[in-house]
Every structure is written in C-alpha cells, then in structure tokens.
Design an enzyme around this catalytic site. Structure first.
Site, mmCIF file in Angstrom:
data_model
loop_
_atom_site.group_PDB
_atom_site.id
_atom_site.type_symbol
_atom_site.label_atom_id
_atom_site.label_comp_id
_atom_site.label_asym_id
_atom_site.label_seq_id
_atom_site.Cartn_x
_atom_site.Cartn_y
_atom_site.Cartn_z
ATOM 1 N N SER A 1 -48.571 -14.800 -26.002
ATOM 2 C CA SER A 1 -49.263 -15.957 -25.448
ATOM 3 C C SER A 1 -50.073 -16.588 -26.575
ATOM 4 C CB SER A 1 -50.177 -15.497 -24.310
ATOM 5 O OG SER A 1 -50.838 -16.595 -23.739
ATOM 6 N N TYR B 1 -59.316 -10.482 -17.537
ATOM 7 C CA TYR B 1 -59.701 -11.387 -16.445
ATOM 8 C C TYR B 1 -60.826 -10.779 -15.594
ATOM 9 C CZ TYR B 1 -55.782 -14.528 -17.424
ATOM 10 O OH TYR B 1 -54.913 -15.418 -18.012
HETATM 11 P P1 NAP Z 1 -55.440 -25.070 -13.357
HETATM 12 O O1 NAP Z 1 -54.570 -25.325 -12.191
HETATM 13 O O2 NAP Z 1 -55.317 -25.956 -14.536
HETATM 14 O O3 NAP Z 1 -56.962 -25.108 -12.909
HETATM 15 C C1 NAP Z 1 -57.381 -24.450 -11.738
HETATM 16 C C2 NAP Z 1 -58.724 -25.038 -11.343
HETATM 17 O O4 NAP Z 1 -58.490 -26.333 -10.821
HETATM 18 C C3 NAP Z 1 -59.394 -24.221 -10.261
HETATM 19 O O5 NAP Z 1 -60.788 -24.202 -10.512
HETATM 20 C C4 NAP Z 1 -59.081 -24.979 -8.999
HETATM 21 O O6 NAP Z 1 -60.107 -24.847 -8.029
HETATM 22 C C5 NAP Z 1 -59.016 -26.402 -9.496
HETATM 23 N N1 NAP Z 1 -58.069 -27.170 -8.670
HETATM 24 C C6 NAP Z 1 -56.786 -26.911 -8.422
HETATM 25 N N2 NAP Z 1 -56.246 -27.830 -7.589
HETATM 26 C C7 NAP Z 1 -57.228 -28.686 -7.324
HETATM 27 C C8 NAP Z 1 -57.303 -29.857 -6.529
HETATM 28 N N3 NAP Z 1 -56.231 -30.316 -5.861
HETATM 29 N N4 NAP Z 1 -58.473 -30.505 -6.490
HETATM 30 C C9 NAP Z 1 -59.551 -30.058 -7.158
HETATM 31 N N5 NAP Z 1 -59.540 -28.930 -7.932
HETATM 32 C C10 NAP Z 1 -58.389 -28.258 -8.009
HETATM 33 O O7 NAP Z 1 -55.146 -23.562 -13.779
HETATM 34 P P2 NAP Z 1 -56.077 -22.426 -14.488
HETATM 35 O O8 NAP Z 1 -56.756 -21.668 -13.406
HETATM 36 O O9 NAP Z 1 -56.903 -22.986 -15.575
HETATM 37 O O10 NAP Z 1 -54.950 -21.524 -15.129
HETATM 38 C C11 NAP Z 1 -53.903 -20.997 -14.312
HETATM 39 C C12 NAP Z 1 -53.537 -19.614 -14.742
HETATM 40 O O11 NAP Z 1 -53.084 -19.636 -16.094
HETATM 41 C C13 NAP Z 1 -54.676 -18.592 -14.758
HETATM 42 O O12 NAP Z 1 -54.933 -18.045 -13.470
HETATM 43 C C14 NAP Z 1 -54.119 -17.558 -15.686
HETATM 44 O O13 NAP Z 1 -53.245 -16.694 -14.989
HETATM 45 C C15 NAP Z 1 -53.343 -18.393 -16.696
HETATM 46 N N6 NAP Z 1 -54.092 -18.609 -17.957
HETATM 47 C C16 NAP Z 1 -53.609 -18.049 -19.098
HETATM 48 C C17 NAP Z 1 -54.281 -18.256 -20.299
HETATM 49 C C18 NAP Z 1 -53.742 -17.639 -21.554
HETATM 50 O O14 NAP Z 1 -54.441 -17.671 -22.590
HETATM 51 N N7 NAP Z 1 -52.554 -17.102 -21.543
HETATM 52 C C19 NAP Z 1 -55.447 -19.036 -20.354
HETATM 53 C C20 NAP Z 1 -55.902 -19.603 -19.162
HETATM 54 C C21 NAP Z 1 -55.206 -19.395 -17.971
HETATM 55 P P3 NAP Z 1 -59.794 -24.244 -6.541
HETATM 56 O O15 NAP Z 1 -59.556 -22.781 -6.712
HETATM 57 O O16 NAP Z 1 -61.027 -24.575 -5.805
HETATM 58 O O17 NAP Z 1 -58.590 -24.980 -6.018
#
Ligand code: NAP
Length: 306
Positions: A164, A59
C-alpha cells in the site's frame, strides 16, 4: 451488482467493493461499535455482495482488529463467507507501548511476521487472505521485507501479499524479490486525489495485470464539504449529471468515476452508515460516458484537459 475478482492470477477472489474498517470504532454512539453491531454491519455488507473487509494493525489505535475478532467470535461460521485484508508496518506511540516515542515504519522480516501473527490472534482467524505492507519503510531493504512476506506465504499464514502506498519503483523492487508476485497496491485514488493516473501506479497495475485498491474514495468526506472549492464544483457537476444516471448522487458518481478507470480499482467504502453503503453498492452499476468522466475530471481540477 457487485462482481468478484481475482485481483491477480495468484490470489483469492475479492468483492469489487471492499468495506473499510478504519473508522468503525470512531462512532460517538458506542452502541454502533459493539461486537454485535459490527457483526450485523459486516453481514449486511456481505448480503449486498461486499464480502471483503479491509483493516490494518494500526486502525483504531491498534483496537480495530480486536473488535473484528470480537464480532467474528459471535458467529465463527461467518468467517468463511468473507475475505480479510490487513496491513502491517506502522508503529505509533500508544497505550500498549509507552516506551515508543517516535512514530515510525518497520517492515523488517521479523516485524512483519510478528505483526501478521498478532493480526491472526486478534481476529481469531487461521489465515489472512491478503496482507499488505502499509507503507514503504525507508530503512528496510527489499530483501528483508520479501523474506518476511515469503515466509508467511510459505507457512500458509497469508494467502497473498501486496503493498500500500508504494511508488512504482518501490513496487518493482519489492516485487523482484518475491517468490510469488505482489497482488495489489492499495493507493489513495479519488476525484480529489488523482495522483495514481499521473504517477504511474495505476498503469503499473495494468502492466502486471493486477487490480489496485482505492482508499478514501470520497476524499475522507471532503467531497461533501460546502466550503471546499473543488468539492463545490463537483457537487454542481454531479447535480447536472444526476438525472442522466437515474438520480445518482455525488458519492455514487464519485465511486463510478474511480471504477471506470481501466486499471479497475477496487474502492474501499469508508462510511459507517448502512444506508450510505447501500447507495454505494448501486454505484457499481453506473457506466459513465466518456464525456461525463472527463466532465467530472474538469470539475475536480477547475479547468479542461490540457
Ligand atoms: P471515504 O469514503 O473517502 O471517507 C469516509 C468519510 O466520509 C466518513 O467520515 C464518512 O462519514 C464520510 N461520508 C461518507 N459518505 C458520506 C456522505 N454521503 N455524506 C457525508 N459524509 C459522508 O473513505 P475513508 O474512510 O477515508 O477510507 C476508506 C477506507 O480506506 C478505510 O476504512 C480504510 O480501510 C482504507 N484506507 C487505507 C489507507 C491506506 O493507507 N492504505 C488510508 C486510509 C484509508 P459517515 O461514516 O458518517 O458516513
């Protein structure tokens, strides 16, 4: 209320909602990325019951674990109040390794052990609560990967091990080589990515009585887009359901939809904004009616069930 769960018989307890750190260094305003700002956010999450942090070696271009370490250093006693999940196995060309030309996976025993030891060092901790193999490496045998995880468990460097993005066959194979069973599969699962309910990964978790973790619960923010047909249908459906669920917003309903699945996934929160984290926490109390769960499924797909 955020409940706590032993996601498998042989592992520590984790919070039902997990805080994801993938994007914590991506803020345009870098004052949100200082060790103090990060510590404040982690503490605010813990106060809300979100005590589990999800991170990964890769990350932030291999910078996030160090940033977590910088935050924890400001208040070492906070470490005892949280659980840390990290992942290893993805290697991309980066400033630290100019000789590396091709992005690749490596989950050999030696590499896993080296990576976990680096994660411990970068975060300044003695033990990782849960180490996940980030992605299956097609070039490494299950025996090799299991050897690394088994040694880390035996040496007390990790408290539990999981994977994962493994498919059901990859999970079964690696699990068959483990001295202690794998405790989770962290998979992409959301209204905009429903593969786990079709490809057997969520069912496999039920079969093993382990809980999956759900990444990108809002489809990496796609759910909020105004030019995405599925997102637009879901926004309309959420607006229709909102009053019935005490004014719930689309992100809250999206989290409730994931948590309603009988495999009981632990969604990983991706926002950097505390107000949005607080809203998500409220989603843990929403109990969707069967028809509303299917109504959201229908809106996502653009058609009814077959
Ligand atoms: P997500 O919740 O699907 O997407 C987050 C994005 O959405 C951020 O850019 C956020 O921006 C935006 N967002 C959230 N709420 C919002 C709202 N109400 N209105 C507008 N935009 C909004 O989650 P993700 O970050 O993709 O993934 C979450 C976690 O999963 C990661 O941090 C990581 O720990 C894990 N992950 C694991 C893998 C894997 O391969 N194992 C892959 C990807 C992710 P803001 O910050 O501006 O709110």
């Amino acid at each position: 209320m955020i409940t706590r769960h032993r996601i498998a018989p042989n592992c520590p307890e984790f919070s039902r909602l997990v805080y994801g750190t993938w994007r914590i260094l991506d803020e345009a305003d870098k004052s949100n990325c200082t060790p103090q700002a990060l510590l404040n956010r982690f503490k605010a999450c813990a106060d809300l019951g979100v005590t589990t942090l999800d991170t990964a070696e890769i990350y932030g271009g291999y910078h996030v674990e160090e940033a977590i370490g910088g935050a924890l250093k400001l208040d070492p006693s906070f470490r005892e109040k949280i659980e840390i999940v990290t992942k290893c196995g993805i290697y991309i060309p980066c400033e630290f390794h100019p000789e590396r030309k091709v992005a690749h996976y490596n989950v050999t025993a030696a590499r896993i052990i080296k990576s976990a030891e680096k994660s411990l060092r970068f975060m300044g901790i003695d033990e990782i609560d849960l180490l996940l193999v980030h992605r299956p490496d097609w070039l490494t045998s299950a025996d090799e990967t299991a050897e690394g995880l088994n040694k880390l468990l035996k040496d007390g460097k990790i408290r539990s091990a999981g994977v994962s993005n493994y498919n059901v066959h990859q999970f079964e194979l690696l699990n068959s080589r483990m001295d202690v069973p794998l405790v989770t599969n962290q998979i992409e699962f959301s209204l905009l990515h429903m593969d786990p309910i079709y490809d057997g990964t969520a069912d496999q978790c039920q079969r093993h009585r382990i809980l999956p973790m759900a990444w990108s619960p809002l489809g990496q923010g796609r759910l909020m887009k105004k030019d995405d047909p599925a997102a637009i249908r879901l926004q309309a459906k959420a607006a229709e359901l909102s009053a019935k669920y005490d004014g719930a917003t689309i992100d809250q309903l999206a989290y409730a939809w994931i948590m309603a699945h009988p495999s009981s996934p632990l969604p990983i929160i991706g926002t950097n904004k505390l107000e949005r984290i607080k809203a998500v926490v409220k989603a843990a109390d929403i109990r969707l009616d069967r028809e509303d769960w299917y109504g959201l499924w229908e809106a996502a797909k653009g058609h009814g069930v077959p």
